[in-house]
Design an enzyme around this catalytic site. Sequence first.
Site, PDB file in Angstrom:
ATOM      1  NE  ARG A 163      -3.685  -2.363   0.114  1.00 33.55           N
ATOM      2  CZ  ARG A 163      -3.383  -3.486  -0.579  1.00 33.55           C
ATOM      3  NH1 ARG A 163      -2.352  -3.506  -1.418  1.00 33.55           N
ATOM      4  NH2 ARG A 163      -4.119  -4.562  -0.468  1.00 33.55           N
ATOM      5  CB  SER A 218      -8.594  -0.912   4.951  1.00 32.32           C
ATOM      6  OG  SER A 218      -9.314  -2.067   4.602  1.00 32.32           O
ATOM      7  CD  GLU A 248      -4.772   0.378   3.253  1.00 35.27           C
ATOM      8  OE1 GLU A 248      -4.533  -0.597   4.004  1.00 35.27           O
ATOM      9  OE2 GLU A 248      -5.526   0.310   2.274  1.00 35.27           O
TER      10      GLU A 248
HETATM   11  C1  LIG Z   1     -15.409   1.402  -0.392  1.00 31.16           C
HETATM   12  C2  LIG Z   1     -13.909   1.436  -0.543  1.00 31.16           C
HETATM   13  C3  LIG Z   1     -13.210   0.263  -0.809  1.00 31.16           C
HETATM   14  C4  LIG Z   1     -11.827   0.289  -0.962  1.00 31.16           C
HETATM   15  N1  LIG Z   1     -11.172  -0.885  -1.241  1.00 31.16           N
HETATM   16  C5  LIG Z   1      -9.830  -0.870  -1.405  1.00 31.16           C
HETATM   17  C6  LIG Z   1      -9.136  -2.077  -1.728  1.00 31.16           C
HETATM   18  O1  LIG Z   1      -9.717  -3.145  -1.892  1.00 31.16           O
HETATM   19  N2  LIG Z   1      -7.783  -2.017  -1.867  1.00 31.16           N
HETATM   20  C7  LIG Z   1      -7.090  -0.850  -1.719  1.00 31.16           C
HETATM   21  O2  LIG Z   1      -5.859  -0.848  -1.872  1.00 31.16           O
HETATM   22  N3  LIG Z   1      -7.732   0.313  -1.416  1.00 31.16           N
HETATM   23  C8  LIG Z   1      -9.070   0.330  -1.270  1.00 31.16           C
HETATM   24  N4  LIG Z   1      -9.722   1.500  -0.963  1.00 31.16           N
HETATM   25  C9  LIG Z   1      -8.947   2.740  -0.745  1.00 31.16           C
HETATM   26  C10 LIG Z   1      -8.708   3.576  -2.008  1.00 31.16           C
HETATM   27  O3  LIG Z   1      -9.668   3.279  -3.004  1.00 31.16           O
HETATM   28  C11 LIG Z   1      -7.299   3.332  -2.572  1.00 31.16           C
HETATM   29  O4  LIG Z   1      -6.299   3.696  -1.646  1.00 31.16           O
HETATM   30  C12 LIG Z   1      -7.043   4.118  -3.862  1.00 31.16           C
HETATM   31  O5  LIG Z   1      -5.790   3.743  -4.367  1.00 31.16           O
HETATM   32  C13 LIG Z   1      -7.105   5.631  -3.700  1.00 31.16           C
HETATM   33  O6  LIG Z   1      -7.180   6.186  -4.996  1.00 31.16           O
HETATM   34  P1  LIG Z   1      -7.757   7.659  -5.226  1.00 31.16           P
HETATM   35  O7  LIG Z   1      -7.679   7.963  -6.655  1.00 31.16           O
HETATM   36  O8  LIG Z   1      -9.076   7.784  -4.585  1.00 31.16           O
HETATM   37  O9  LIG Z   1      -6.644   8.501  -4.457  1.00 31.16           O
HETATM   38  P2  LIG Z   1      -6.837   9.724  -3.418  1.00 31.16           P
HETATM   39  O10 LIG Z   1      -7.567   9.242  -2.207  1.00 31.16           O
HETATM   40  O11 LIG Z   1      -7.390  10.878  -4.139  1.00 31.16           O
HETATM   41  O12 LIG Z   1      -5.327   9.966  -3.049  1.00 31.16           O
HETATM   42  C14 LIG Z   1      -4.582   8.967  -2.359  1.00 31.16           C
HETATM   43  C15 LIG Z   1      -3.091   9.294  -2.460  1.00 31.16           C
HETATM   44  O13 LIG Z   1      -2.682   9.168  -3.824  1.00 31.16           O
HETATM   45  C16 LIG Z   1      -2.044  10.364  -4.270  1.00 31.16           C
HETATM   46  N5  LIG Z   1      -2.396  10.583  -5.694  1.00 31.16           N
HETATM   47  C17 LIG Z   1      -3.623  10.520  -6.267  1.00 31.16           C
HETATM   48  N6  LIG Z   1      -3.537  10.762  -7.592  1.00 31.16           N
HETATM   49  C18 LIG Z   1      -2.217  10.994  -7.848  1.00 31.16           C
HETATM   50  C19 LIG Z   1      -1.495  11.320  -9.036  1.00 31.16           C
HETATM   51  N7  LIG Z   1      -2.068  11.453 -10.229  1.00 31.16           N
HETATM   52  N8  LIG Z   1      -0.148  11.500  -8.931  1.00 31.16           N
HETATM   53  C20 LIG Z   1       0.477  11.375  -7.734  1.00 31.16           C
HETATM   54  N9  LIG Z   1      -0.155  11.062  -6.584  1.00 31.16           N
HETATM   55  C21 LIG Z   1      -1.488  10.873  -6.642  1.00 31.16           C
HETATM   56  C22 LIG Z   1      -2.593  11.465  -3.375  1.00 31.16           C
HETATM   57  O14 LIG Z   1      -1.694  12.547  -3.294  1.00 31.16           O
HETATM   58  C23 LIG Z   1      -2.765  10.724  -2.051  1.00 31.16           C
HETATM   59  O15 LIG Z   1      -1.548  10.685  -1.328  1.00 31.16           O
HETATM   60  C24 LIG Z   1     -11.120   1.516  -0.832  1.00 31.16           C
HETATM   61  C25 LIG Z   1     -11.827   2.700  -0.584  1.00 31.16           C
HETATM   62  C26 LIG Z   1     -13.203   2.667  -0.448  1.00 31.16           C
HETATM   63  C27 LIG Z   1     -13.943   3.945  -0.189  1.00 31.16           C
END
Ligand SMILES: Cc1cc2nc3c(=O)[nH]c(=O)nc-3n(C[C@H](O)[C@H](O)[C@H](O)COP(=O)(O)OP(=O)(O)OC[C@H]3O[C@@H](n4cnc5c(N)ncnc54)[C@H](O)[C@@H]3O)c2cc1C
Length: 302
Positions: free
Chosen positions: A176, A226, A296
């Site tokens: 992660r 999580s 996380e």
């Molecule tokens: C219902 C639910 C279920 C989930 N299930 C999982 C799962 O099964 N497995 C899992 O790993 N996670 C899960 N997650 C958590 C989440 O979806 C992941 O961590 C996902 O990778 C976050 O992506 P995001 O685009 O929403 O990033 P954001 O929340 O917008 O950002 C997260 C991080 O990524 C960075 N970031 C985003 N875009 C960029 C970019 N273009 N360049 C550089 N940095 C960037 C941000 O600066 C920040 O530090 C879940 C979340 C929810 C709400």
Amino acid sequence: MDLQDITQCLGKLVQGEIISQESMKKHTSWQVGGPADIMVLPSCIEDIRITRQFAVEQGLPLTVMGNGSNMLVRDGGIRGIVLKISRGFNEIKVKGTVITAEAGALIPNVSVRAARAGLTGMEFAAGIPASVGGAVAMNAGAHGKSMADIVLRVAALTGDGNDILLGKEDIGFNYRKSCIASKNFVILTADFDLKRGEPEEIMSANKINLEKRRRSQPLEYPTAGSVFANPPGQWAGWLIENAGCKGMRIGDAMVSEKHANFIVNLGMAKAEDILELITRIKNLVMQKYNVELELEIRVAGE
Ligand SMILES: Cc1cc2nc3c(=O)[nH]c(=O)nc-3n(C[C@H](O)[C@H](O)[C@H](O)COP(=O)(O)OP(=O)(O)OC[C@H]3O[C@@H](n4cnc5c(N)ncnc54)[C@H](O)[C@@H]3O)c2cc1C
């Protein structure tokens, strides 16, 4: 320059949308958080470059985000510019067994595209509500697999605004985590290396994974997935449940009854409530199991 000047100035430079005093509740899956001073929703690579450069020149802090599904924004909001790389920058292309997706494309959409093209390898990610940029930065994963298994290369902007092409080995993938945040890179596109498979089998694997999520996760509430990373060899959810935290509540923030590693927003939760609940969970797990849980989720703002 005041906020109005900055908004006007940026408005002349970028093609995408610019919003001032934008509530982060609308942009995070937890639906909490105060306002971003300025939010830029880029519609092309040039918008991303210009915004970054503008922030450096004006000495403004820049927060990069994707789909906001892993972020807890504090109630005071975010100062400076929030660069939300999402729907305006979300093209997905298939060439042979490689899918190239812009950073704002949603992983579930990339996964459906892969299935339609008869490409296997992304089924594990079908229900992760992430943007491509967020998924790569967080090395998002499920069912024993993660982005590290399928990423071939990533195009990004460096901290000083140069273009860089990163091979898988340059991304520092870990559980992660990756080096994207620590190196201050902004992900522009990612190439996923998949294999040929049967579209129907891939679709059906996607459906099974989505069904597992529906059964085990409180998807009916705003959450950020999580909250804590699994400590080596242990499940954070098990530790939290057995430390007696399920159902624990502060304001409208509650430890989910369905999955103890999720904190649900019952409606009007504040970031402050969630942060207090996090502290209580950490203390109870430490007292009972002598395990220090690590977050996380990413906490932003003031
Ligand atoms: C219902 C639910 C279920 C989930 N299930 C999982 C799962 O099964 N497995 C899992 O790993 N996670 C899960 N997650 C958590 C989440 O979806 C992941 O961590 C996902 O990778 C976050 O992506 P995001 O685009 O929403 O990033 P954001 O929340 O917008 O950002 C997260 C991080 O990524 C960075 N970031 C985003 N875009 C960029 C970019 N273009 N360049 C550089 N940095 C960037 C941000 O600066 C920040 O530090 C879940 C979340 C929810 C709400």
